[in-house]
Design a protein around this motif. Structure first.
Motif, PDB file in Angstrom:
ATOM      1  N   LEU A  75       0.819  -1.177  -0.044  1.00 23.68           N
ATOM      2  CA  LEU A  75       0.139   0.166   0.064  1.00 23.68           C
ATOM      3  C   LEU A  75       0.974   1.179  -0.021  1.00 23.68           C
ATOM      4  N   GLN A  76       1.963   1.291   0.907  1.00 20.60           N
ATOM      5  CA  GLN A  76       2.696   2.368   0.954  1.00 20.60           C
ATOM      6  C   GLN A  76       3.512   2.602  -0.396  1.00 20.60           C
ATOM      7  N   GLN A  77       4.070   1.577  -1.043  1.00 23.41           N
ATOM      8  CA  GLN A  77       4.731   1.788  -2.085  1.00 23.41           C
ATOM      9  C   GLN A  77       3.816   2.389  -3.421  1.00 23.41           C
ATOM     10  N   ASN A  78       2.401   2.060  -3.307  1.00 23.93           N
ATOM     11  CA  ASN A  78       1.504   2.671  -4.060  1.00 23.93           C
ATOM     12  C   ASN A  78       1.292   4.223  -3.709  1.00 23.93           C
ATOM     13  N   GLY A  79       1.916   4.532  -3.067  1.00 25.34           N
ATOM     14  CA  GLY A  79       1.726   6.126  -2.484  1.00 25.34           C
ATOM     15  C   GLY A  79       0.402   6.375  -1.404  1.00 25.34           C
ATOM     16  N   ASN A  80       0.085   5.346  -0.678  1.00 23.83           N
ATOM     17  CA  ASN A  80      -0.927   5.456   0.175  1.00 23.83           C
ATOM     18  C   ASN A  80      -0.232   5.676   1.462  1.00 23.83           C
ATOM     19  N   THR A  81      -1.235   6.495   2.278  1.00 20.57           N
ATOM     20  CA  THR A  81      -0.462   6.543   3.705  1.00 20.57           C
ATOM     21  C   THR A  81      -1.454   5.841   4.724  1.00 20.57           C
ATOM     22  N   VAL A  82      -0.805   4.981   5.369  1.00 16.77           N
ATOM     23  CA  VAL A  82      -1.593   3.768   6.054  1.00 16.77           C
ATOM     24  C   VAL A  82      -1.604   3.864   7.430  1.00 16.77           C
ATOM     25  N   ALA A  83      -2.677   3.762   8.062  1.00 20.01           N
ATOM     26  CA  ALA A  83      -2.867   3.547   9.398  1.00 20.01           C
ATOM     27  C   ALA A  83      -3.379   2.336   9.844  1.00 20.01           C
ATOM     28  N   MET A  84      -2.641   1.487  10.638  1.00 23.69           N
ATOM     29  CA  MET A  84      -2.928   0.411  11.142  1.00 23.69           C
ATOM     30  C   MET A  84      -3.147   0.325  12.359  1.00 23.69           C
ATOM     31  N   THR A  85      -4.088  -0.659  12.805  1.00 22.20           N
ATOM     32  CA  THR A  85      -4.833  -0.733  14.134  1.00 22.20           C
ATOM     33  C   THR A  85      -4.722  -2.193  14.513  1.00 22.20           C
ATOM     34  N   GLY A  86      -4.128  -2.618  15.635  1.00 22.65           N
ATOM     35  CA  GLY A  86      -4.243  -3.842  16.011  1.00 22.65           C
ATOM     36  C   GLY A  86      -3.981  -4.034  17.623  1.00 22.65           C
ATOM     37  N   ASP A  87      -4.048  -5.344  18.167  1.00 25.84           N
ATOM     38  CA  ASP A  87      -3.847  -5.450  19.586  1.00 25.84           C
ATOM     39  C   ASP A  87      -3.002  -6.686  19.874  1.00 25.84           C
TER      40      ASP A  87
END
Length: 205
Positions: A75-87
């Motif tokens: 996703l980042q390589q395609n120019g997206n800004t990514v927010a990841m949520t996890g626990d």
């Protein structure tokens, strides 16, 4: 599962109840054009049921830690800004890779340490509220920079005697010091307005 002489009589299934606020949080994010993708280590049927309940069209089941990490990198390589949520522990690599890692305060210590932001409550609504707060914060920073530049652009030339050849005006050092204090005060007061932000998200029926 209950059966008699090879005939299925019935079965009992157990599942974690999805919080009502989770669906509202997904609706709020989509309303602001945030693409939501669910990646889980759960079985396909479980993942499909949860995604359907939350209105998530794109989901991946039976995901390993390296799968989540790989997808975020793509996703980042395609120019997206990514927010990841996890626990969980399995989320830690992806949380560290994401542009913004958001851990649940009810999750594991490894996930919390790998994330940039920790939500004290295990509630996805906190993500929607964090998005609102971040937008307000960036707007506030731009306003503060504007105030600082205006004071300096106007004050420094006058203090250097720019107006003296034309009007015979010299700015007293005391007045200049007071002006700089007002500049700092305006920035502080503007920043304090963030305390009054309404983070209430109303549910549209």
């Amino acid at each position: 599962m209950f059966a008699k002489k090879g005939r299925l009589l019935g079965f009992i299934s157990f599942s974690d109840k999805i919080k009502d606020t989770s669906k509202r949080a997904m609706e709020e994010l989509r309303r602001h054009h945030v693409e939501v993708v669910m990646m889980t280590g759960d079985h396909e049927n479980t993942a499909k049921a949860v995604a359907h309940h939350l209105g998530i069209s794109k989901y991946f089941a039976a995901q390993l830690p390296q799968d989540k990490l790989k997808y975020i990198k793509e996703l980042q390589q395609n120019g997206n800004t990514v927010a990841m949520t996890g626990d969980g522990i399995n989320d830690a690599p992806a949380l560290a890779q994401a542009n913004v890692g958001i851990a649940m305060g009810t999750g594991t210590d490894v996930a919390i340490q790998s994330a940039d932001l920790t939500l004290l409550k295990g509630d996805l609504m906190g993500i929607a509220k964090a998005r609102i707060l971040s937008e307000k914060l960036l707007k506030n920073i731009r306003q503060n920079l504007f105030f600082a530049f205006i004071y300096n652009i106007l004050g420094i030339p006058i203090a250097a005697g720019l107006l003296y050849p034309f009007f015979g005006i010299l700015l007293s050092p005391m007045i200049a010091a007071a002006a700089m204090s007002v500049s700092s005060l305006s920035v502080i007061l503007n920043s304090l307005r963030l305390n009054g932000i309404d983070l209430t998200i109303h549910h549209n029926r």
